[in-house]
Design a protein around this motif. Structure first.
Motif, PDB file in Angstrom:
ATOM      1  N   LEU A 135      40.800  38.815  39.849  1.00  0.00           N
ATOM      2  CA  LEU A 135      39.886  37.819  40.396  1.00  0.00           C
ATOM      3  C   LEU A 135      40.713  36.781  41.140  1.00  0.00           C
ATOM      4  O   LEU A 135      41.625  36.173  40.562  1.00  0.00           O
ATOM      5  CB  LEU A 135      39.098  37.137  39.273  1.00  0.00           C
ATOM      6  CG  LEU A 135      37.864  37.858  38.717  1.00  0.00           C
ATOM      7  CD1 LEU A 135      38.204  39.250  38.214  1.00  0.00           C
ATOM      8  CD2 LEU A 135      37.223  37.044  37.597  1.00  0.00           C
ATOM      9  N   ILE A 187      38.339  41.161  43.192  1.00  0.00           N
ATOM     10  CA  ILE A 187      37.066  40.455  43.338  1.00  0.00           C
ATOM     11  C   ILE A 187      37.359  39.068  43.899  1.00  0.00           C
ATOM     12  O   ILE A 187      38.104  38.290  43.298  1.00  0.00           O
ATOM     13  CB  ILE A 187      36.333  40.341  41.988  1.00  0.00           C
ATOM     14  CG1 ILE A 187      36.049  41.737  41.430  1.00  0.00           C
ATOM     15  CG2 ILE A 187      35.048  39.538  42.142  1.00  0.00           C
ATOM     16  CD1 ILE A 187      35.390  41.726  40.060  1.00  0.00           C
ATOM     17  N   ASP A 188      36.811  38.768  45.053  1.00  0.00           N
ATOM     18  CA  ASP A 188      36.977  37.463  45.676  1.00  0.00           C
ATOM     19  C   ASP A 188      35.939  36.513  45.090  1.00  0.00           C
ATOM     20  O   ASP A 188      34.723  36.714  45.257  1.00  0.00           O
ATOM     21  CB  ASP A 188      36.824  37.578  47.192  1.00  0.00           C
ATOM     22  CG  ASP A 188      37.891  38.471  47.809  1.00  0.00           C
ATOM     23  OD1 ASP A 188      39.074  38.088  47.742  1.00  0.00           O
ATOM     24  OD2 ASP A 188      37.544  39.543  48.338  1.00  0.00           O
ATOM     25  N   VAL A 189      36.418  35.489  44.399  1.00  0.00           N
ATOM     26  CA  VAL A 189      35.523  34.587  43.685  1.00  0.00           C
ATOM     27  C   VAL A 189      36.213  33.232  43.563  1.00  0.00           C
ATOM     28  O   VAL A 189      37.451  33.150  43.581  1.00  0.00           O
ATOM     29  CB  VAL A 189      35.173  35.153  42.292  1.00  0.00           C
ATOM     30  CG1 VAL A 189      36.423  35.339  41.450  1.00  0.00           C
ATOM     31  CG2 VAL A 189      34.153  34.300  41.565  1.00  0.00           C
ATOM     32  N   ASP A 190      35.435  32.170  43.439  1.00  0.00           N
ATOM     33  CA  ASP A 190      35.995  30.841  43.242  1.00  0.00           C
ATOM     34  C   ASP A 190      36.583  30.766  41.835  1.00  0.00           C
ATOM     35  O   ASP A 190      35.852  30.638  40.853  1.00  0.00           O
ATOM     36  CB  ASP A 190      34.908  29.779  43.427  1.00  0.00           C
ATOM     37  CG  ASP A 190      35.450  28.355  43.308  1.00  0.00           C
ATOM     38  OD1 ASP A 190      36.640  28.178  42.976  1.00  0.00           O
ATOM     39  OD2 ASP A 190      34.657  27.417  43.522  1.00  0.00           O
ATOM     40  N   THR A 191      37.905  30.844  41.743  1.00  0.00           N
ATOM     41  CA  THR A 191      38.548  30.878  40.430  1.00  0.00           C
ATOM     42  C   THR A 191      38.762  29.488  39.844  1.00  0.00           C
ATOM     43  O   THR A 191      39.470  29.340  38.845  1.00  0.00           O
ATOM     44  CB  THR A 191      39.894  31.630  40.511  1.00  0.00           C
ATOM     45  OG1 THR A 191      40.691  31.085  41.577  1.00  0.00           O
ATOM     46  CG2 THR A 191      39.680  33.109  40.739  1.00  0.00           C
ATOM     47  N   ALA A 236      31.170  30.994  38.207  1.00  0.00           N
ATOM     48  CA  ALA A 236      31.389  32.044  39.201  1.00  0.00           C
ATOM     49  C   ALA A 236      32.222  33.175  38.614  1.00  0.00           C
ATOM     50  O   ALA A 236      31.954  34.360  38.871  1.00  0.00           O
ATOM     51  CB  ALA A 236      32.075  31.460  40.434  1.00  0.00           C
ATOM     52  N   ALA A 296      31.112  37.142  38.008  1.00  0.00           N
ATOM     53  CA  ALA A 296      31.886  38.231  38.611  1.00  0.00           C
ATOM     54  C   ALA A 296      32.143  39.368  37.635  1.00  0.00           C
ATOM     55  O   ALA A 296      32.385  40.503  38.065  1.00  0.00           O
ATOM     56  CB  ALA A 296      33.208  37.691  39.145  1.00  0.00           C
TER      57      ALA A 296
END
Length: 443
Positions: A44, A70-74, A79, A83
């Motif tokens: 992520l 997975i492109d996500v606001d970490t 979010a 994911a």
């Protein structure tokens, strides 16, 4: 790096989500080893370009080391939860963790909300926010006098309470960013003016601008590599820490294991275990930095993650246990068979820093360095990259690593190999200005 002695067959059929990741060779190698044993890995990430630095993602070593990105606001726990949760509301992973200082708290929070194994998020946050660690330790003799400063008007009081020299640092950062020694009021004011302007972490998270001041403690610094399982802290061993020294504290090399007398070792292990107990950290890896002073051991930092700078390779080659793989076993709910820890031989790593800043044209001497017996040359820059000269570990461009019959021989060989390497750069304007200033100062 030798193959770990333990059987990691319990990875088969399991899936782990990793919130961001460390980039150096040992961590990428750990991903490949875990996947060879059947672990499926989801990465992520909030920004692929942070890893690629302008290069293509598909050519980056991480791209081939994970099963899914997975492109996500970490920085957003909700979010991250979304994911790894399916449309039916079911959790799609068996574990969720992070080795990134900037994301270990969020990963612990997400794992807890998902009902997955993981450390207490409050314990991780207490370790990561250095002034909270100081408060949690209280008046134990292995703590260090400190003061959190939020305004310029507090500096006089800090000087009276702590005296000089002292250490100034951001309360929550990594890679020794911003850490420096100050020897008088003028240097303290200068450090405050610079560090109080740091309003975002190196990964973009908001920061208060507070500055943590600590009494400087003289002594030899080591780190203790541990794995806490079911509330008990197992110790892999002690790693040396070679530093460039004042005024900044940039790491330039490590050896493992550090020999200690029974009395010194017992005292050190007790300090580390009591530190982790004080903050409630009982699950996962930790890299605790400690100084041996005339009055005993003093805790510098506790980092609730695996160590970086090839230190996991040192541990693996000498003990046969991989802290990286063991941490992922814990993340999926398995108990790694850590005890007993047996040391065989020694290992060393030398961290390589460029002598000049600018754009890398080529690296000379790689063939000669690689020919040194037992040495691996592990570079993480390539032609076209911008090389930095900064007061932290982020300017490191690679490692020479050696596993040998003892740590001192391994260190000598790693140093010998490092001496062959020359990073040829095309200097930028700042680099030429620094070189001119250096010549003027020497004339």
């Amino acid at each position: 790096m030798t193959t770990p002695l333990a059987d990691y067959a319990k990875f088969a059929g399991k899936r782990v989500a990793i919130v961001e990741h460390m980039q150096n060779h040992p961590f990428v190698l750990g991903l490949h080893q875990a996947r060879e044993h059947g672990l499926e890995v989801w990465l992520l990430t909030g920004d692929r370009s942070w890893y690629t630095h302008g290069h293509d993602w598909e050519s980056h070593p991480l791209a081939a080391a994970v099963d899914r990105v997975i492109d996500v606001d970490t920085t957003d726990v909700d979010a991250v939860l979304a994911a790894v949760t399916g449309p039916d509301g079911q959790v799609q992973v068996d574990g969720l963790t992070s080795f990134s200082d900037y994301h270990t708290v969020l990963a612990a929070q997400a794992a807890r909300r998902l009902g997955l194994p993981g450390p207490d998020p409050a314990a991780v946050e207490t370790a990561n926010v250095k002034d909270r660690l100081r408060v949690a330790l209280g008046d134990v003799p292995y703590n260090i006098p400190h003061m959190l400063v939020s305004g310029r008007e507090q500096l006089d009081e800090a000087a009276r309470r702590l005296g000089f020299p002292m250490i100034a640092k951001p309360p929550a950062e990594a890679i020794s960013y911003g850490v420096r020694r100050v020897d008088d009021m003028a240097e303290l004011v200068e450090a405050w003016q610079e560090l109080s302007q740091v309003r975002h972490s190196l990964r973009g998270q908001p920061r208060s601008g507070d500055v943590l001041l600590e009494t400087y403690v003289e002594g030899v610094e080591v780190s203790v590599e541990t794995m806490s399982v079911n509330g008990y802290t197992h110790v892999f061993g002690v790693t040396s820490k070679d530093l460039f020294g004042d005024p900044a504290y940039i790491e330039c090399g490590h050896t493992f294991p550090v020999p200690l007398s029974d009395e010194e070792r017992d005292a050190l292990y007790s300090v580390v275990r009591r530190t982790l107990e004080a903050i409630g950290y009982g699950h996962g890896p930790c890299h605790t930095e400690v100084r041996r002073t005339e009055s005993g051991w003093r805790v510098i930092e506790a980092n609730p993650r695996t160590p970086s700078s090839c230190m996991t390779m040192l541990v693996t080659d000498v003990t046969g246990r991989s802290p990286i793989l063991d941490a992922w076993l814990l993340a999926i709910g398995e108990v790694p068979p850590i005890e007993p820890v047996v040391h065989r031989g020694g290992a060393a790593v030398r961290m390589i820093y460029p002598e000049r800043r600018g754009t890398l044209k080529r690296v000379d001497g790689v063939e000669a360095a690689s020919a040194v017996p037992g040495v691996q040359v592990l570079l993480h820059v390539e032609p076209g990259d911008k090389l930095l000269q900064r007061m932290d570990n982020s300017s490191c461009v690679g490692f020479t690593y050696c596993n040998g019959p003892d740590r001192l021989e391994a260190q000598a060989l790693a140093d010998k190999a490092a001496g062959f390497l020359d990073f040829v750069v095309e200097e930028d304007e700042a680099g030429r200005a620094e070189e001119t200033a250096g010549r003027d100062a020497r004339s």
